[in-house]
Design an enzyme around this catalytic site. Structure first.
Site, PDB file in Angstrom:
ATOM      1  CE  LYS A 127      -0.458   7.597  -0.085  1.00  0.00           C
ATOM      2  NZ  LYS A 127       0.280   6.840   0.943  1.00  0.00           N
ATOM      3  N   GLY A 137      12.112  -0.497   3.809  1.00  0.00           N
ATOM      4  CA  GLY A 137      13.261  -0.995   3.063  1.00  0.00           C
ATOM      5  C   GLY A 137      14.014  -2.094   3.791  1.00  0.00           C
ATOM      6  CB  CYS A 178      -0.774   5.460   8.802  1.00  0.00           C
ATOM      7  SG  CYS A 178       0.227   6.642   7.861  1.00  0.00           S
ATOM      8  CB  SER A 221      -0.891  -0.006   1.248  1.00  0.00           C
ATOM      9  OG  SER A 221      -1.652   1.184   1.281  1.00  0.00           O
ATOM     10  CB  ILE A 249       5.806  -4.739   9.932  1.00  0.00           C
ATOM     11  CG1 ILE A 249       7.087  -4.572   9.109  1.00  0.00           C
ATOM     12  CG2 ILE A 249       5.915  -5.978  10.798  1.00  0.00           C
ATOM     13  CD1 ILE A 249       8.350  -4.296   9.917  1.00  0.00           C
ATOM     14  CG  ASN A 250       2.281   0.766   8.177  1.00  0.00           C
ATOM     15  OD1 ASN A 250       3.090   1.361   7.459  1.00  0.00           O
ATOM     16  ND2 ASN A 250       0.989   1.045   8.159  1.00  0.00           N
TER      17      ASN A 250
END
Ligand SMILES: Cc1cc2nc3c(=O)[nH]c(=O)nc-3n(C[C@H](O)[C@H](O)[C@H](O)COP(=O)(O)OP(=O)(O)OC[C@H]3O[C@@H](n4cnc5c(N)ncnc54)[C@H](O)[C@@H]3O)c2cc1C
Ligand SMILES: Cc1cc2nc3c(=O)[nH]c(=O)nc-3n(C[C@H](O)[C@H](O)[C@H](O)COP(=O)(O)OP(=O)(O)OC[C@H]3O[C@@H](n4cnc5c(N)ncnc54)[C@H](O)[C@@H]3O)c2cc1C
Ligand SMILES: Cc1cc2nc3c(=O)[nH]c(=O)nc-3n(C[C@H](O)[C@H](O)[C@H](O)COP(=O)(O)O)c2cc1C
Ligand SMILES: Cc1cc2nc3c(=O)[nH]c(=O)nc-3n(C[C@H](O)[C@H](O)[C@H](O)COP(=O)(O)O)c2cc1C
Ligand code: FES
Ligand code: FES
Lengths: 311, 282, 311, 282
Positions: free
Chosen positions: C45, C219, C130, C21, C193-194
């Site tokens: 998104k 990353g 978020c 997302s 995971i976020n």
């Protein structure tokens, strides 16, 4: 004249570059590569009451811009450590910060009593955040109550002299909450951050690479997490001194943590890649600070928090 | 701790592919004269912006305390993962950050004994320097080298000249005897009346060599290979369980109290566990 | 024949490589570089009820083996999104997972109602994690109660048809605790995971580099954290399907997350470095799985948890 | 979205230091013919094991749809941080992963107008290709280039030939007029009766140029430079506030709806904040 001295929790140091706990052996091994009395301080590997074998091997895995370790606090126990390691360090004329770790609140009390009257120690770093223990529930810094209990035990037993630096983990919902708790419990300063809980799976054997399965992530990969934690805590309690660490490899990255709020820097993983890393970082940091027009390192501490004027 | 250890920028003088390996030569200056067989080097890999933060260890194949570049140091590298592959991709003229000599070295008998050197894969590299030293002490030196396949046997001609006999085994039979070094080991120890075995290679091979050596009552020194983060004794990642002279098993750092250790003192078969009775074990 | 299909929360997908997302634009941008119908699914998104400007710039900073972002959920709002973006995606024949984000429990309820009867959607990813919101207290996934409330609101309003994938943050003391809570609240699967909350300070300006100060770290740097989170949760609730993400850049790193317990993989930051990353990862993963002797991706899910036999 | 964008392995054909910059030429094959002045390239930096995960964007200086290597694409790189320094350290023969052409290009008037091109530092690079196109359309082209110091003026000889007049400013006075481009801008616009200004350079310069242009009522197109994570429109990091034709301010992606934008449409001075009234702002 540029003033490189700094203060952490009431203790004074000639410069802000320390070793990180568990990343400098007994000091002897590094002294082969540079004069360790040039360090602001050496922070010793977390010592427990009794000898400890640590975890089984493999104990490490390289990761992108970092590494996992699961040493599991291998060490000789406090008595032998004081008799041999601390005695040797004292002779070197380097400031000593002793890191202690316990499995119970009582352990911390015992360790504090043992250290209470030992001469030549500048501060205690109280490791309540080692991820390499069998039971995650044992990570005192994960919960306000246990964090408080461990630090209170140290405070009560160590007397009023020795500064206490409580070492915290970022693996919590709110590190500020834990920080407030340990400061209330009597810690004089904070060490931020311990390693981040991680895991690597070996795609050849298709098993966790480390014998202990999980390990602590360190190195440049976690630097943004360290900067965030230091910034958050300096924002919440600007009067509390912070010993910052996590992925510092250069004068610039040391400066980053200082601007966020650290009064001194511990160098960990960088030493594995380069035995003289701490000395290089020290020289680079001094140049950076001077180039930015600071007269002392103290002026730079938390400078990133200044009011937004004309950006 | 190897008291001669020095950190230098060492220029690559030569980098040649030999079978599955790269034979690499570095100009290291005066530290070359302090290196002993069994010592290793630790080299930074990947360059300044690399995601690889740790050094890589390589056994010293040979050193020369002469030549136009001052001292030379040679290693044999198997391009395996990203670090070793990066290293073997560098060209002569390139400089690397290198620390040497590190670790313990093979113990040299004071008497002219009969020695058997056992190497697995690139593990043969440090054995040629060792055989030269032993030869000079008047020892008889036999050698067994093994690998999965012919390309992974590292046995340079001038190295072969220093030994009295050389037996080669490969698992796929592409050269020498089909099988493992340990298939021929007992026989050679007995036939050649070996006094001491020196070995270097994969841990499994070292373990099997140790078992055979102690069965036959010969001494065994081996150079172990544990994953190392620092190579200089400060990280405690490279430990292995070793029984000390006091009978106590301890987790010992293989980078400073090894890589060469007495095979009989190692508690083999304890990968992924702490042997019972280890100092500080629960 | 190798079976590359997978199942997440009851929905079936032809292969396990999805976009993450916020890392695939509207899909159109990527379709310039490859046929997006070759993806297992596109995860859109995170969309909110109303149009949203997102945060001020700078919104990103590169970090060692990673990056920080603080986009702040810029988007057109659910109505325009459904009318334009989803309509276009449907035409492409790609499976669609719609990610939603709210500022209140009521927001989640409204979004779920809007999506309830929209055709051509395979699942909902509910972003309750978020980090790029003004108030960290707004991160629903930080606390069991708020996490439960958000997921319950979605479950109640979306009906029983659409699978719910709850997206969690690793920035908590116990991710397993949060996971148990959202599963109990009606989530069918988990997205892990976020991004990890981080910060970079620009050593030139000596201020936080991002306008929003903190940002989300993504990353390869965070891959060990993702693997650990996935492993922990698969260990605690092996029946719950996991959509894994965090630093996947290759078939091998995708395999690592699958062995830890992920049934499918979202590719995020890797796409920024290489628009065709997802396709390369897909091809490499298939080869890796076959080379390891698996007949299907499902066999590999959680394989690193198998009993320790002869190691 | 630039519909011609392609990802290729492009060999470095040449890499020459020019003042403070590196002029680099890549063999890019047929995509060269689709590049227009203002477009940019996105190049992977650091190699396979690099800690740098994002591409770097560079304005296209020129392209040639010919030569032995097929199409050539040229850029001008200022070695600044780790990514650009790595790139300028690569030698001819080395291949990089390159995506081009990306982004919007400068709008070319259909009439033979009088154009003024304003470049700051390496921002001059895309202006030479633009001036050629404008010349071919019969426009009169003047140019102002500015930088902090002489070494940072990029103005190759053949580039100079395409313009009718070239004014140079440096802040330290090492060449040309001492000062900033914006010190001479208004004067030149008025004297040369400029119809349209094109600019490329630091954001501060673009902003000042925009202010002067709108004051004097001339059109202004500028190529902006926002930090970009992806360069292809999928990450939303590179946005800037732009007033659309409907009067609505939106945070617009500068990688696909830019880098060339109408200077008058940009809400300048909104770094680190969302301008009031922006679509979706709170
Ligand atoms: C004392 C010693 C001597 C060595 N001698 C040689 C030699 O002469 N020639 C040679 O080719 N290689 C030798 N090695 C192995 C070498 O150090 C590297 O581990 C190997 O090249 C793989 O690294 P990589 O970067 O290619 O792989 P990667 O998979 O990228 O390595 C990742 C990390 O894991 C470590 N690692 C993984 N497996 C091992 C292992 N089995 N042993 C040690 N470290 C490991 C690496 O050091 C590195 O930190 C030796 C290792 C040691 C400890
Ligand atoms: C559309 C566009 C065109 C450009 N054209 C050129 C050119 O022709 N020549 C040239 O030398 N450079 C150009 N740049 C800048 C270039 O992309 C790099 O940002 C610059 O070289 C610094 O990267 P670095 O790796 O050296 O520095 P680092 O400090 O290592 O960069 C770190 C990260 O921050 C980003 N970043 C930091 N500051 C900026 C900024 N001001 N603008 C954009 N990104 C930033 C980088 O892209 C990178 O991801 C352009 C940028 C953009 C967006
Ligand atoms: C091998 C290793 C051993 C460590 N041992 C300890 C320890 O005993 N006690 C402790 O408080 N922290 C220990 N740490 C954590 C470090 O002190 C430091 O907090 C962390 O590694 C982050 O810093 P770095 O990124 O500079 O390494 C250890 C870290 C590593 C890598
Ligand atoms: C620029 C950017 C934007 C993101 N936007 C969202 C989002 O809108 N919703 C969401 O749930 N996650 C978002 N994420 C998180 C990713 O989906 C993913 O969980 C995370 O980046 C880890 O995966 P990666 O390391 O592969 O990028 C975003 C990440 C990035 C880098
Ligand atoms: S490798 Fe660090 S102690 Fe041995
Ligand atoms: S750089 Fe990613 S959207 Fe523009």
């Amino acid at each position: 004249m540029f003033n490189f001295s700094t203060n952490v929790g009431g203790a004074e140091f000639s410069n802000p570059i320390f070793t990180a706990s568990g990343c400098a052996g007994s000091g002897k091994e590094l002294s082969q590569f540079f004069d360790i009395s040039r360090l602001g301080a050496i922070v010793t590997k977390s010592i427990m009451i009794k000898p400890r074998s640590g975890r089984a091997t493999p104990r490490m895995a390289e990761t992108p811009s970092g590494m996992l370790n699961s040493i599991g606090l291998q060490g000789p126990g406090i008595d032998q450590f004081l008799a041999i390691d601390v005695a040797w360090l004292r002779e070197q004329g380097v400031k000593i910060i002793v890191s202690i770790a316990g499995e119970s609140v009582e352990d911390y009390a015992v360790l504090a009593r043992k250290l209470r009257s030992v001469p030549g120690i500048s501060a205690l770093e109280v490791n309540i955040s080692c991820p390499n223990v069998e039971n995650r529930g044992q990570v005192f810094a994960c919960h306000p109550k246990t964090a408080r209990a461990a630090i209170e035990a140290v405070r009560r037993n160590v007397g009023g002299e020795l500064p206490i630096i409580a070492k915290l983990t970022p693996d919590v919902t709110s590190i500020v909450e834990i920080a407030e708790e340990v400061i209330a419990a009597g810690a004089d300063a904070l060490a931020l951050i311990n390693t981040v809980l991680g895991m690597v799976i070996d795609t050849n054997t298709m098993r966790p690479k480390l014998a202990g399965k999980t390990g602590g992530l360190s190195g440049p990969a976690i630097r943004p997490i360290a900067v965030r934690a230091i910034y958050q805590i300096h924002e919440a309690m600007p009067h509390v001194k912070i010993l910052g660490m996590g992925g510092v490899t250069s004068g610039r990255s040391a400066l980053e943590l200082i601007l966020a709020g650290a009064s001194a820097i511990s160098v960990g993983t960088a030493t594995f890649g380069d035995p003289t890393a701490a000395m290089k970082i020290k020289d680079e940091l001094e140049k950076e600070l001077i180039a930015h027009g600071f007269d002392s390192v103290r002026e730079a501490v938390g400078y990133a928090h200044r009011d937004e004027g004309n950006l | 701790m190897n008291k001669f250890a020095q950190q230098v920028w060492a220029e690559i003088v030569s980098n040649k592919k030999v079978g599955a390996y790269h034979h690499m030569v570095f100009a290291v200056g005066e530290l070359a004269k302090h290196a002993k067989p069994g010592n290793f080097v630790a080299i930074s890999v990947g360059g300044g912006d690399s995601s690889m933060v740790l050094r890589r260890a390589f056994a010293i194949y040979r050193t020369f305390d002469r030549g136009v570049n001052g001292g030379l140091l040679e290693i044999v590298v198997a391009p395996h993962g990203s670090g070793s592959t990066w290293l073997t991709n560098q060209s002569p003229g390139f400089k690397v950050d290198l620390i040497a000599p590190l670790g313990t070295s093979f113990g040299i008998p004071t008497q002219p004994v009969r020695a058997l050197l056992v190497g697995g894969g690139y593990g043969s590299a440090p054995l040629f320097g060792l055989s030269e030293v032993l030869k000079n002490r008047g020892c008889r030196v036999d050698m067994i080298l093994g690998a999965s396949t012919a390309k992974k046997i590292y046995a340079p001609l001038d190295g072969k000249r220093t030994v009295s006999s050389m037996t080669i085994t490969t698992e796929d039979g592409t050269t020498g005897i089909t099988g493992k070094v340990t298939d021929v080991l007992a026989n050679i120890i007995e036939t050649n009346e070996i006094d001491i075995v020196y070995s270097c290679g994969p841990m499994g091979m070292l373990e099997a060599t140790s078992a055979i050596s102690s069965q036959l009552g010969v001494m065994h020194q081996c150079a172990v290979e544990e994953a190392m983060a620092c190579g200089i004794g400060v990280c405690m990642t490279c430990v292995l369980p070793i029984r000390g002279e006091d009978g106590q098993i301890r987790m010992v750092r293989s980078c400073i109290d090894g890589p060469v250790v007495d095979g009989a003192s190692v508690i083999w078969g304890s990968k992924r566990m702490i042997p019972e009775g280890t100092w500080g074990a629960k």
